[in-house]
Design an enzyme around this catalytic site. Structure first.
Site, PDB file in Angstrom:
ATOM      1  N   ASN A  26      52.254  15.246 -67.151  1.00 26.07           N
ATOM      2  CA  ASN A  26      51.337  15.518 -68.253  1.00 26.07           C
ATOM      3  C   ASN A  26      50.447  14.341 -68.621  1.00 26.07           C
ATOM      4  O   ASN A  26      49.356  14.551 -69.177  1.00 26.07           O
ATOM      5  CB  ASN A  26      52.164  15.947 -69.482  1.00 26.07           C
ATOM      6  N   TYR A  74      36.998  13.389 -65.396  1.00 26.89           N
ATOM      7  CA  TYR A  74      38.083  14.274 -65.823  1.00 26.89           C
ATOM      8  C   TYR A  74      38.048  15.577 -65.027  1.00 26.89           C
ATOM      9  O   TYR A  74      39.073  16.041 -64.518  1.00 26.89           O
ATOM     10  CB  TYR A  74      37.950  14.546 -67.316  1.00 26.89           C
ATOM     11  N   ASP A  80      53.482   3.326 -67.234  1.00 25.39           N
ATOM     12  CA  ASP A  80      52.076   3.558 -66.919  1.00 25.39           C
ATOM     13  C   ASP A  80      52.055   4.318 -65.597  1.00 25.39           C
ATOM     14  O   ASP A  80      52.367   3.756 -64.552  1.00 25.39           O
ATOM     15  CB  ASP A  80      51.333   2.225 -66.797  1.00 25.39           C
ATOM     16  N   VAL A  81      51.688   5.600 -65.637  1.00 25.59           N
ATOM     17  CA  VAL A  81      51.786   6.416 -64.429  1.00 25.59           C
ATOM     18  C   VAL A  81      50.783   6.004 -63.353  1.00 25.59           C
ATOM     19  O   VAL A  81      50.891   6.456 -62.206  1.00 25.59           O
ATOM     20  CB  VAL A  81      51.627   7.922 -64.736  1.00 25.59           C
ATOM     21  N   THR A  87      44.585  18.289 -79.986  1.00 25.85           N
ATOM     22  CA  THR A  87      45.365  17.081 -79.706  1.00 25.85           C
ATOM     23  C   THR A  87      44.446  15.876 -79.849  1.00 25.85           C
ATOM     24  O   THR A  87      43.250  16.013 -80.123  1.00 25.85           O
ATOM     25  CB  THR A  87      45.936  17.094 -78.282  1.00 25.85           C
ATOM     26  N   ASP A 130      56.121   7.389 -71.684  1.00 26.70           N
ATOM     27  CA  ASP A 130      54.768   7.179 -72.188  1.00 26.70           C
ATOM     28  C   ASP A 130      54.406   5.709 -72.020  1.00 26.70           C
ATOM     29  O   ASP A 130      55.292   4.845 -72.005  1.00 26.70           O
ATOM     30  CB  ASP A 130      54.675   7.576 -73.665  1.00 26.70           C
ATOM     31  N   LYS A 151      41.024  16.752 -62.480  1.00 29.31           N
ATOM     32  CA  LYS A 151      41.774  17.976 -62.728  1.00 29.31           C
ATOM     33  C   LYS A 151      41.573  18.987 -61.600  1.00 29.31           C
ATOM     34  O   LYS A 151      42.489  19.745 -61.258  1.00 29.31           O
ATOM     35  CB  LYS A 151      41.387  18.570 -64.078  1.00 29.31           C
TER      36      LYS A 151
END
Length: 260
Positions: free
Chosen positions: A95, A165, A68-69, A200, A42, A169
Site C-alpha cells: 500500500n 503517479y 522505506d519501501v 485521505t 511505515d 500505478k
C-alpha cells in the site's frame, strides 16, 4: 468483531506497508477485525506504532516496523521481522505510496519528482511482493493485494496531470497481472485494488481545498468522495478466501468513474 467464513482470518498474519496513515490504517484494522495479527510498516516510525496500537486494541498481536519501501534491504528486513515476530505471512497489502509532489504536464515535470514517485510506488511494490513471495511460496499459500489506482487504468489529465503517479500505478496494474499468472498454481493469489477518490492525506491538503473537492466530486458519477473506511469491504474480500478463484485481476472502487 467476528466475521463468518469465508471472511474469517483467524490464525493468519497480515503485513501492511504505508500502515501509518490513510487507507493503510483501514487495511490494518480490517485485517485485525477479521482475526488476523498484523505487522504495520511505515516510513514514519511513530505512525506505524500508532496503527500497531490500534490493532492491539482490537485484541490482535501486532508489530510496528519502520521501513522505506524504496530501499530493498529495508523491505527484506520488514518481511523477516514480520515472520520472526508473528510467525508467518499470509496477506500482504503493498500500500505504501506517494503522490506527485508538484503536478504538472510532462514538459514542466521535475525529473527528481518522477524518480521519487517511481521508487516508492512501483519499486516499493516490486520489492514488497518479491520478498513476501519468498515466504508464501515456501508455505504454499498467500494473498498479495497491490494498491494501484483508477489512474492505473486510464490517464488522469481529464482532472489533473499526475504523470509519474499514473505511470507507476499503470505499471503496478500490469505487474499484478504478471504475478497472478506466475503464481496461479502456487496457492497464491495476487490482485490489485484500484481506488478512486478517498478522503485521505495522500493528496496533501487537497481535500481541504473546496475547488479540488468540487472538481473530483463532479468527475465522480456517485457525486461524492468516499470515506477512507469504505475501502474495508473490498480489501477484506481480496484478503480472504472469498477471492480464492480470483488472481491477476483489478477491483476498481471509484464511485463509477471508470464506467464512463
Amino acid at each position: 468483531m467476528s466475521y463468518p467464513a469465508p471472511f474469517d482470518l483467524t490464525g493468519q498474519v497480515g503485513l501492511v506497508t504505508g500502515a501509518g496513515s490513510g487507507l493503510g490504517i483501514e487495511f490494518a484494522e480490517v485485517l485485525a477485525d477479521a482475526g488476523a495479527d498484523v505487522a504495520c510498516a511505515d516510513v514514519d516510525a511513530d505512525a506505524a506504532a500508532d496503527t500497531a496500537a490500534r490493532v492491539e486494541k482490537l485484541g490482535r498481536r501486532s508489530v510496528a516496523i519502520t521501513c522505506d519501501v524504496a530501499d530493498e534491504q529495508q523491505v527484506q528486513g520488514m518481511v523477516a521481522r514480520t515472520t520472526s515476530t508473528l510467525g508467518r505471512l499470509d496477506v500482504l497489502f503493498a500500500n505504501a505510496g506517494i503522490a506527485d509532489a508538484n503536478p504538472a504536464p510532462v514538459h514542466q515535470f521535475q525529473t527528481r519528482d518522477w524518480h521519487q514517485v517511481i521508487d516508492v510506488d512501483l519499486h516499493g511494490v516490486f520489492y514488497s511482493a518479491k520478498h513476501a513471495l519468498e515466504v508464501m511460496v515456501a508455505q504454499g499459500s498467500g494473498k498479495i493485494i497491490n494498491i494501484a489506482s483508477m489512474w492505473g487504468t486510464t490517464g488522469s489529465s481529464s482532472v489533473f496531470p499526475i504523470p509519474a503517479y499514473s505511470a507507476a500505478k499503470g505499471a503496478v496494474v500490469n505487474l499484478t497481472r504478471e504475478l497472478g499468472l506466475e503464481y496461479a498454481t502456487a496457492g497464491i493469489q495476487v490482485n490489485a485494488l484500484c481506488p478512486g477518490f478517498y478522503r485521505t492525506r495522500l493528496a496533501g491538503g487537497a481535500y481541504d481545498d473546496p475547488d479540488f473537492v468540487s472538481a473530483v466530486t463532479g468527475f465522480t458519477p456517485m457525486g461524492r468522495v468516499a470515506e477512507a473506511s469504505e475501502i474495508r469491504g473490498p480489501a477484506l474480500f481480496l484478503a480472504s478466501s472469498a477471492s480464492d478463484y480470483m488472481t491477476g485481476q483489478l477491483l476498481i472502487v471509484d464511485g463509477g468513474c471508470m464506467a464512463k
